[in-house]
Design a protein around this motif. Structure first.
Motif, short mmCIF file in Angstrom:
data_model
loop_
_atom_site.label_atom_id
_atom_site.label_comp_id
_atom_site.label_asym_id
_atom_site.label_seq_id
_atom_site.Cartn_x
_atom_site.Cartn_y
_atom_site.Cartn_z
N ILE A 1 0.80 -1.14 -0.28
CA ILE A 1 0.14 0.00 -0.14
C ILE A 1 1.03 1.05 0.12
O ILE A 1 0.65 2.30 -0.79
CB ILE A 1 -1.12 -0.11 1.27
N VAL A 2 2.13 1.30 0.75
CA VAL A 2 2.84 2.44 0.90
C VAL A 2 3.54 2.49 -0.34
O VAL A 2 3.43 3.67 -0.81
CB VAL A 2 4.05 2.23 1.94
N LYS A 3 4.16 1.53 -1.04
CA LYS A 3 4.74 1.79 -2.32
C LYS A 3 3.98 2.11 -3.31
O LYS A 3 4.04 2.85 -3.96
CB LYS A 3 5.52 0.10 -2.43
N GLY A 4 2.56 1.51 -3.42
CA GLY A 4 1.77 2.07 -4.43
C GLY A 4 1.39 3.62 -4.26
O GLY A 4 1.28 4.13 -5.47
N SER A 5 1.26 3.82 -3.25
CA SER A 5 0.82 5.12 -3.07
C SER A 5 1.92 6.07 -3.23
O SER A 5 1.87 7.13 -4.07
CB SER A 5 0.41 5.71 -1.66
N LEU A 6 3.31 5.83 -3.06
CA LEU A 6 4.53 6.74 -3.17
C LEU A 6 4.84 6.58 -4.80
O LEU A 6 5.05 7.61 -5.46
CB LEU A 6 5.82 6.25 -2.70
N ASP A 7 4.37 5.61 -5.50
CA ASP A 7 4.55 5.39 -6.90
C ASP A 7 3.72 6.36 -7.61
O ASP A 7 3.83 6.84 -8.85
CB ASP A 7 4.29 3.81 -7.53
N LYS A 8 2.62 6.73 -6.97
CA LYS A 8 1.64 7.68 -7.61
C LYS A 8 2.09 9.04 -7.32
O LYS A 8 1.22 9.90 -7.64
CB LYS A 8 0.28 7.34 -7.26
N GLY A 9 3.19 9.22 -6.58
CA GLY A 9 3.76 10.52 -6.30
C GLY A 9 2.93 11.32 -4.79
O GLY A 9 3.25 12.25 -4.62
N ASN A 10 2.43 10.34 -4.25
CA ASN A 10 1.73 10.85 -3.10
C ASN A 10 2.72 10.86 -1.82
O ASN A 10 3.75 10.28 -1.80
CB ASN A 10 0.61 9.72 -2.67
N ARG A 11 2.10 11.74 -0.78
CA ARG A 11 2.77 11.80 0.78
C ARG A 11 2.12 10.75 1.39
O ARG A 11 1.08 10.75 1.46
CB ARG A 11 2.84 13.07 0.98
N VAL A 12 2.81 9.98 2.31
CA VAL A 12 2.42 8.99 3.05
C VAL A 12 2.88 9.35 4.33
O VAL A 12 4.07 9.33 4.50
CB VAL A 12 2.67 7.65 2.61
N CYS A 13 2.04 9.06 5.42
CA CYS A 13 2.44 9.00 6.86
C CYS A 13 2.10 7.88 7.52
O CYS A 13 0.71 7.42 7.63
CB CYS A 13 1.78 10.33 7.32
N PHE A 14 2.75 7.24 8.08
CA PHE A 14 2.50 5.96 8.93
C PHE A 14 2.99 6.29 10.36
O PHE A 14 3.90 6.69 10.76
CB PHE A 14 3.51 4.75 8.38
N ILE A 15 1.85 6.18 11.32
CA ILE A 15 1.81 6.75 12.50
C ILE A 15 1.87 5.43 13.44
O ILE A 15 1.07 4.49 13.29
CB ILE A 15 0.42 7.56 12.87
N ALA A 16 2.78 5.51 14.25
CA ALA A 16 2.96 4.83 15.34
C ALA A 16 3.06 5.19 16.80
O ALA A 16 3.44 6.54 16.86
CB ALA A 16 4.24 3.93 15.19
N PRO A 17 2.57 4.49 17.83
CA PRO A 17 2.47 5.12 19.07
C PRO A 17 3.93 4.91 19.95
O PRO A 17 4.00 5.65 20.95
CB PRO A 17 1.55 4.22 19.99
N TYR A 18 4.69 4.08 19.31
CA TYR A 18 6.14 3.82 20.20
C TYR A 18 7.34 3.90 19.44
O TYR A 18 7.28 3.50 18.30
CB TYR A 18 5.70 2.49 20.89
N ILE A 19 8.33 4.34 19.87
CA ILE A 19 9.40 4.43 19.54
C ILE A 19 10.14 3.24 18.79
O ILE A 19 10.59 2.97 17.62
CB ILE A 19 10.57 4.84 20.26
N THR A 20 9.89 2.05 19.56
CA THR A 20 10.33 0.77 19.02
C THR A 20 9.49 0.43 17.65
O THR A 20 10.21 -0.24 16.79
CB THR A 20 9.81 -0.30 20.21
N LEU A 21 8.07 0.70 17.72
CA LEU A 21 7.44 0.39 16.63
C LEU A 21 7.83 1.22 15.24
O LEU A 21 7.84 0.84 14.13
CB LEU A 21 6.00 0.53 16.66
N ILE A 22 8.17 2.48 15.62
CA ILE A 22 8.70 3.40 14.48
C ILE A 22 10.08 2.86 13.90
O ILE A 22 10.12 2.68 12.73
CB ILE A 22 9.07 4.74 14.93
N ASN A 23 10.83 2.42 14.57
CA ASN A 23 12.07 1.94 14.20
C ASN A 23 11.92 0.59 13.46
O ASN A 23 12.59 0.21 12.40
CB ASN A 23 13.16 1.67 15.38
N GLN A 24 11.13 -0.37 14.07
CA GLN A 24 10.79 -1.64 13.50
C GLN A 24 10.28 -1.66 12.04
O GLN A 24 10.37 -1.97 11.18
CB GLN A 24 9.85 -2.27 14.41
N THR A 25 9.18 -0.63 12.07
CA THR A 25 8.48 -0.35 10.77
C THR A 25 9.58 0.25 9.57
O THR A 25 9.44 -0.25 8.55
CB THR A 25 7.34 0.61 11.13
#
Length: 172
Positions: A2-26
């Motif tokens: 989903i992220v790749k498809g949206s970026l391929d269309k030139g979109n800006r994508v924001c993935f929101i996570a509640p914890y630093i660990t999840l940010i880095n893992q993602t």
């Protein structure tokens, strides 16, 4: 995808996570799948780069910064229903996708209108991602008369009073 498809269309994508660990893992997981290093919106993160079209943000930092609008929002642990995310959903006309392992939280249906279950626990066990388990639990306690709040949680005072009555509450 989903992220790749949206970026391929030139979109800006924001993935929101509640914890630093999840940010880095993602970030690591998506980079392992071929995406470029994202910008990170999280206090003092070394990958902070507001010019990147793909950002991974902590919900806490995102709620305090003006970072402009994105074309797609993906919210990890959406069952936590942070007030910032609720306000975002209510005010944006952009798609918001919520991810959670616990989709039956009271109130989620007010903010998310479709549920897609991609795989079951049994399928994950069969594929070797989860191990089989034995479940041990006490009998259900008597909750008659215990009030429930708007989030579906038991009133702590009522529950404490009810559980302090000495009695056998499990199968011996």
């Amino acid at each position: 995808h989903i992220v790749k498809g949206s970026l391929d269309k030139g979109n800006r994508v924001c993935f929101i996570a509640p914890y630093i660990t999840l940010i880095n893992q993602t970030a690591k997981s998506l980079m392992d799948q071929g995406l470029d290093q994202p910008g990170i919106i999280q206090s003092n993160h070394p990958w902070t780069n507001p010019n990147k079209r793909f950002q991974i943000a902590s919900v806490q930092t995102l709620s305090k910064r003006d970072v402009g609008e994105f074309d797609l929002y993906i919210v990890d642990e959406c069952d936590l229903l942070y007030s910032f995310v609720r306000e975002l959903i209510e005010t944006t006309n952009k798609p918001v996708i919520g991810l959670t392992a616990t989709p039956y939280r009271k109130g989620l249906g007010k903010y998310y209108n479709n549920l897609i279950s991609s795989i079951t626990v049994e399928q994950l066990m069969q594929q070797g991602f989860l191990c089989e388990y034995d479940l041990w639990a006490p009998c259900e306690p008597d909750t008659k008369g215990v009030r429930v709040n708007a989030q579906g949680e038991y009133n702590e005072t009522d529950a404490t009073e009810k559980m302090m009555v000495p009695q056998i509450t499990g199968s011996i």
